[in-house]
Design a protein around this motif. Structure first.
Motif, PDB file in Angstrom:
ATOM      1  N   TYR A  48       0.855  -1.188   0.000  1.00 51.24           N
ATOM      2  CA  TYR A  48       0.000   0.000   0.000  1.00 51.24           C
ATOM      3  C   TYR A  48       0.890   1.237   0.000  1.00 51.24           C
ATOM      4  CZ  TYR A  48      -4.131  -2.838   0.801  1.00 51.24           C
ATOM      5  OH  TYR A  48      -5.156  -3.740   0.659  1.00 51.24           O
ATOM      6  N   TYR A  49       0.604   2.146  -0.939  1.00 50.63           N
ATOM      7  CA  TYR A  49       1.410   3.349  -1.121  1.00 50.63           C
ATOM      8  C   TYR A  49       0.569   4.601  -0.897  1.00 50.63           C
ATOM      9  CZ  TYR A  49       4.566   0.249  -3.747  1.00 50.63           C
ATOM     10  OH  TYR A  49       5.414  -0.768  -4.139  1.00 50.63           O
ATOM     11  N   CYS A  50       1.189   5.631  -0.326  1.00 56.75           N
ATOM     12  CA  CYS A  50       0.562   6.942  -0.341  1.00 56.75           C
ATOM     13  C   CYS A  50       1.289   7.806  -1.374  1.00 56.75           C
ATOM     14  CB  CYS A  50       0.569   7.613   1.027  1.00 56.75           C
ATOM     15  SG  CYS A  50       2.189   7.830   1.811  1.00 56.75           S
ATOM     16  N   ALA A  51       0.577   8.768  -1.913  1.00 52.98           N
ATOM     17  CA  ALA A  51       1.111   9.592  -2.988  1.00 52.98           C
ATOM     18  C   ALA A  51       0.566  11.008  -2.866  1.00 52.98           C
ATOM     19  CB  ALA A  51       0.732   9.005  -4.339  1.00 52.98           C
ATOM     20  N   ALA A  52       1.372  11.976  -3.253  1.00 47.70           N
ATOM     21  CA  ALA A  52       0.978  13.386  -3.170  1.00 47.70           C
ATOM     22  C   ALA A  52       0.895  13.998  -4.564  1.00 47.70           C
ATOM     23  CB  ALA A  52       1.982  14.162  -2.320  1.00 47.70           C
ATOM     24  N   ASP A  53      -0.158  14.789  -4.742  1.00 43.66           N
ATOM     25  CA  ASP A  53      -0.411  15.480  -6.001  1.00 43.66           C
ATOM     26  C   ASP A  53      -0.137  16.966  -5.810  1.00 43.66           C
ATOM     27  OD1 ASP A  53      -3.526  16.341  -7.680  1.00 43.66           O
ATOM     28  OD2 ASP A  53      -1.448  16.526  -8.361  1.00 43.66           O
ATOM     29  N   THR A  54       0.761  17.515  -6.615  1.00 49.20           N
ATOM     30  CA  THR A  54       1.093  18.938  -6.500  1.00 49.20           C
ATOM     31  C   THR A  54       0.613  19.730  -7.705  1.00 49.20           C
ATOM     32  OG1 THR A  54       3.295  18.535  -7.426  1.00 49.20           O
ATOM     33  CG2 THR A  54       3.088  18.496  -5.026  1.00 49.20           C
ATOM     34  N   TYR A  72       0.197  11.791  -9.776  1.00 45.57           N
ATOM     35  CA  TYR A  72       0.928  11.999  -8.528  1.00 45.57           C
ATOM     36  C   TYR A  72       2.428  12.120  -8.765  1.00 45.57           C
ATOM     37  CZ  TYR A  72      -3.578  11.122  -6.629  1.00 45.57           C
ATOM     38  OH  TYR A  72      -4.907  11.224  -6.347  1.00 45.57           O
ATOM     39  N   ASP A  73       3.001  13.127  -8.111  1.00 45.14           N
ATOM     40  CA  ASP A  73       4.405  13.450  -8.308  1.00 45.14           C
ATOM     41  C   ASP A  73       5.321  12.779  -7.290  1.00 45.14           C
ATOM     42  OD1 ASP A  73       2.692  16.348  -8.341  1.00 45.14           O
ATOM     43  OD2 ASP A  73       3.669  15.729 -10.206  1.00 45.14           O
ATOM     44  N   TYR A  74       4.778  12.506  -6.118  1.00 40.24           N
ATOM     45  CA  TYR A  74       5.606  11.988  -5.026  1.00 40.24           C
ATOM     46  C   TYR A  74       4.941  10.755  -4.433  1.00 40.24           C
ATOM     47  CZ  TYR A  74       7.707  16.576  -5.495  1.00 40.24           C
ATOM     48  OH  TYR A  74       8.317  17.696  -6.000  1.00 40.24           O
ATOM     49  N   TRP A  75       5.775   9.771  -4.127  1.00 40.52           N
ATOM     50  CA  TRP A  75       5.283   8.497  -3.604  1.00 40.52           C
ATOM     51  C   TRP A  75       6.074   8.106  -2.359  1.00 40.52           C
ATOM     52  CZ3 TRP A  75       1.309   5.625  -5.877  1.00 40.52           C
ATOM     53  CH2 TRP A  75       0.837   6.118  -7.093  1.00 40.52           C
TER      54      TRP A  75
END
Length: 126
Positions: free
Chosen positions: A93-99, A113-116
């Motif tokens: 399970y991964y979290c990811a951030a959208d900028t 998503y740019d960052y994982w």
């Protein structure tokens, strides 16, 4: 932006887990944060996302109705509560951030998503 996922482990069928994603760095640039999972040999699957304001949440069909995504306090910790887990949900399970700005379609796409984070393993035993 750096992301650190935690909270994975082994759980029995029907059990629950609460995953956490701690974000750091340029967190002010985040529009939304999401959770995905990936099982061996399968594509990455969208689970849930939450806007930075917390006012909008989105869920994938496979977890809708038995999961909750939320922010803690100052919007640097995201939580994903998963209930009634099944063996076929064993995955990383991964979290990811959208900028970048998103819409209700793109927020479900991994390419948005740019960052994982590094991922946390969830194993559901039968």
């Amino acid at each position: 932006v750096q992301l650190q996922a935690s909270g994975g482990g082994m759980v029995q069928t029907g059990g629950s887990l609460r995953l956490s994603c701690k974000s750091s760095g340029r967190t002010f640039s985040i529009y939304a944060l999401a959770w995905f999972r990936q099982a061996p040999g399968k594509e990455r699957e969208f689970l849930a996302a939450i806007s930075t304001s917390g006012g909008s949440t989105y869920y994938g069909d496979s977890v809708k109705g038995r999961s909750t995504i939320s922010w803690d306090g100052d919007r640097t910790n995201s939580k994903l509560q998963l209930n009634n887990l099944k063996p076929e949900e064993t995955a990383v399970y991964y979290c990811a951030a959208d900028t970048d700005p998103y819409n209700i379609m793109t927020i479900r796409q991994p390419r948005q998503y740019d960052y994982w984070g590094q991922g946390t393993l969830v194993t559901v035993s039968s």
